[in-house]
Motif scaffolding. Structure first.
Motif, short mmCIF file in Angstrom:
data_model
loop_
_atom_site.label_atom_id
_atom_site.label_comp_id
_atom_site.label_asym_id
_atom_site.label_seq_id
_atom_site.Cartn_x
_atom_site.Cartn_y
_atom_site.Cartn_z
N ARG A 124 -7.13 3.69 -8.29
CA ARG A 124 -7.93 2.62 -7.71
C ARG A 124 -9.38 3.04 -7.55
O ARG A 124 -9.67 4.06 -6.95
N GLU A 168 0.83 -1.21 0.00
CA GLU A 168 0.00 0.00 0.00
C GLU A 168 0.86 1.26 0.00
O GLU A 168 0.52 2.27 -0.62
N GLU A 189 -15.57 -2.81 -10.60
CA GLU A 189 -15.35 -2.91 -9.16
C GLU A 189 -16.67 -3.17 -8.43
O GLU A 189 -16.71 -3.95 -7.47
N LYS A 237 -17.71 -6.74 -8.97
CA LYS A 237 -16.86 -7.66 -8.20
C LYS A 237 -17.34 -7.82 -6.77
O LYS A 237 -17.16 -8.87 -6.15
N HIS A 238 -17.99 -6.77 -6.22
CA HIS A 238 -18.47 -6.83 -4.85
C HIS A 238 -19.94 -7.20 -4.77
O HIS A 238 -20.56 -7.02 -3.71
N PRO A 246 -5.57 -4.73 1.92
CA PRO A 246 -5.51 -4.94 0.47
C PRO A 246 -6.83 -4.68 -0.24
O PRO A 246 -6.85 -4.37 -1.42
N ASN A 247 -7.98 -4.82 0.46
CA ASN A 247 -9.28 -4.62 -0.16
C ASN A 247 -10.07 -3.59 0.65
O ASN A 247 -10.94 -3.93 1.45
N PRO A 248 -9.77 -2.31 0.49
CA PRO A 248 -10.41 -1.29 1.33
C PRO A 248 -11.90 -1.13 1.09
O PRO A 248 -12.62 -0.67 1.97
N SER A 249 -12.39 -1.49 -0.11
CA SER A 249 -13.83 -1.35 -0.36
C SER A 249 -14.65 -2.19 0.61
O SER A 249 -15.75 -1.80 1.00
N ALA A 250 -14.12 -3.32 1.02
CA ALA A 250 -14.87 -4.20 1.92
C ALA A 250 -15.05 -3.58 3.30
O ALA A 250 -16.08 -3.80 3.94
N LEU A 282 -12.85 2.79 -5.64
CA LEU A 282 -13.10 2.51 -4.22
C LEU A 282 -14.59 2.67 -3.94
O LEU A 282 -15.18 3.71 -4.26
#
Length: 461
Positions: free
Chosen positions: A307, A80, A416, A419-420, A280-284, A309
């Protein structure tokens, strides 16, 4: 003996005045003048030669004849952090990192220095001007960092630091902090405008001549800006800001200037008892999954640097019992007032007698205009008391005439979201994909009222 002359120096721009004044006439800052001894004047004048010019002519080269070698980057061991730096630390670069006290500046730099020295066989030197060597060692032991290969030094004189760097020849040097350093050529105290400017200039010149990468830690003012003269940010190659709430375990590093990478790049970290750990996966972590849909909540796809987000935007619109308030956390306050006026004029939804509170969950600061559509849909959802579907995601800029403008990298934002697990997206017509996106239904709108109608039509289903 002659009396020592004093003058007054502005702490914002460095201007000097013979008498104290409440406001600096050069930069406009109030109460920024402090008393300082006069520095001996050094004459730079020389007798003009023939033709009226002094000095010797320098060599001039055609730009296409300049030999360009690909910049050498060193990985910090924290992906990061490498992302924010543009792919790694460039040799000979000077990086300025600032943030609130206790947010983690010294921690992440100590982690970086120990990792580079231990795992990459890179010589690193940690120079502290605020702490003793015992305090640095205690922090490293608490974080369980390897300390057998990291060199440390406690020093504040820039001339001594440069001499030590020339002798040790480290690949990476960390100076904590620039406000504690001083140069012997000036009489003013450390932390002043002149000392910070000259110390940074000497260190930058050394880094460019030798190829040593430097990290400079900078203090911030009460307003959150880097303390010292503005020229400090101009001299360095990269300026990083630490962001995050004091009661939150998440920290974000944002690049506001980078000569070797993208600006507004964002790195997300979590503060633990073993230091900062990358996310590594800040959207989560910025998305809250509820058991059922809630009015006033919607998910938008922002873009920080390179990125996409996903962040949640929440709005609360309630009856005002006095002067209506407009409060925005993580967004620009003036833009919120403008968007509410656009929604009244072109969407038929009035909030003149309502308090409006908008918040971006997780302490994220959204700087782009692609959040406009999400803010208005969240406010309309809260005002009407109708929850929007949980599988809905939106993005888009709203103009003053009610048009929904496209935003950059719309296709990456949709990927993105898909993907979520999001199934529906309301986007500007300019961002509508030419072919179907797998797993997500795209509703393209050109006007604000079309977006409002589409969103609440989905709420009925």
């Amino acid at each position: 003996m002659s009396k020592l002359k004093t003058n007054y120096v502005c702490q914002s721009c460095g201007s000097r005045y013979p008498k104290w004044a409440g406001q600096c006439t050069d930069c406009g800052e109030w109460n920024s003048l402090i008393e300082a001894p006069s520095e001996p004047a050094v004459s730079h004048r020389a007798k003009p030669k023939a033709g009226g010019y002094t000095g010797q002519a320098a060599a001039v080269t055609r730009l296409n004849q300049v030999s360009v070698s690909r910049e050498t980057r060193m990985t910090t061991g924290i992906s990061e952090f490498d992302r924010v730096l543009g792919g790694g630390l460039v040799t000979g670069s000077v990086v300025l990192i600032g943030g609130d006290p206790g947010i983690g500046k010294s921690t992440i730099l100590l982690q970086t220095a120990t990792h580079m020295a231990q795992h990459q066989n890179t010589s690193a030197l940690y120079i502290t001007g605020e702490e003793s060597l015992a305090q640095v060692a205690l922090r490293a032991n608490r974080l369980e960092l390897p300390t057998d290969r990291l060199s440390v030094m406690a020093e504040t004189c820039v001339e001594t630091i440069c001499a030590t760097l020339h002798h040790e020849k480290p690949a990476v040097a960390i100076l904590d902090s620039i406000q504690t350093l001083y140069t012997e050529t000036l009489q003013s105290a450390p932390g002043g405008v002149a000392q910070i400017r000259e110390s940074a200039a000497l260190l930058t010149r050394y880094a460019k001549q030798t190829g040593t990468a430097l990290f400079l830690v900078g203090h911030v003012t009460k307003e959150g800006a880097l303390a010292g003269p503005r020229v400090l940010e101009h001299m360095v190659d990269c300026v990083l800001y630490f962001e995050g709430e004091s009661d939150s375990r998440f920290r974000m590093i944002r690049a506001v200037k980078n000569r070797f990478g993208a600006v507004n790049e964002l790195g997300v970290f979590a503060m633990t008892d073993r230091g900062l750990r990358e996310v590594p996966n800040p959207s989560a972590i910025f998305l809250s999954r509820y058991d059922e849909a809630i009015a006033g909540s919607i998910v938008m796809v922002s873009r920080e640097g390179t990125r996409p987000l996903l962040v949640e935007v929440q709005a609360l619109v309630d009856t005002s019992h006095g002067q209506p308030r407009r409060v925005a956390l993580g967004l620009e306050q003036n833009r919120l007032a403008m968007l509410l006026a656009v929604m009244h004029r072109h969407g038929g939804i009035e909030t003149s007698g309502q308090d409006v509170f908008v918040n971006v969950v997780g302490g994220v600061k959204v700087l782009e205009t692609g959040s406009d559509l999400a803010v208005l849909l969240a406010c309309a959802s809260s005002l009407r008391g109708k929850a929007l579907p949980q599988q809905l995601v939106v993005f888009g800029e709203v103009g003053l005439s009610g048009e929904v403008r496209p935003v950059p990298n719309g296709q990456e934002r949709l990927k993105e979201a898909a993907k979520h697990g999001f199934k529906i997206a309301i986007v500007p017509k300019g961002n509508a994909p030419r072919q179907d996106t797998d797993g997500i239904r795209v509703i393209a709108v050109g006007r604000l009222h079309e977006a409002l109608d589409a969103a609440f039509e989905l709420a009925k289903d």
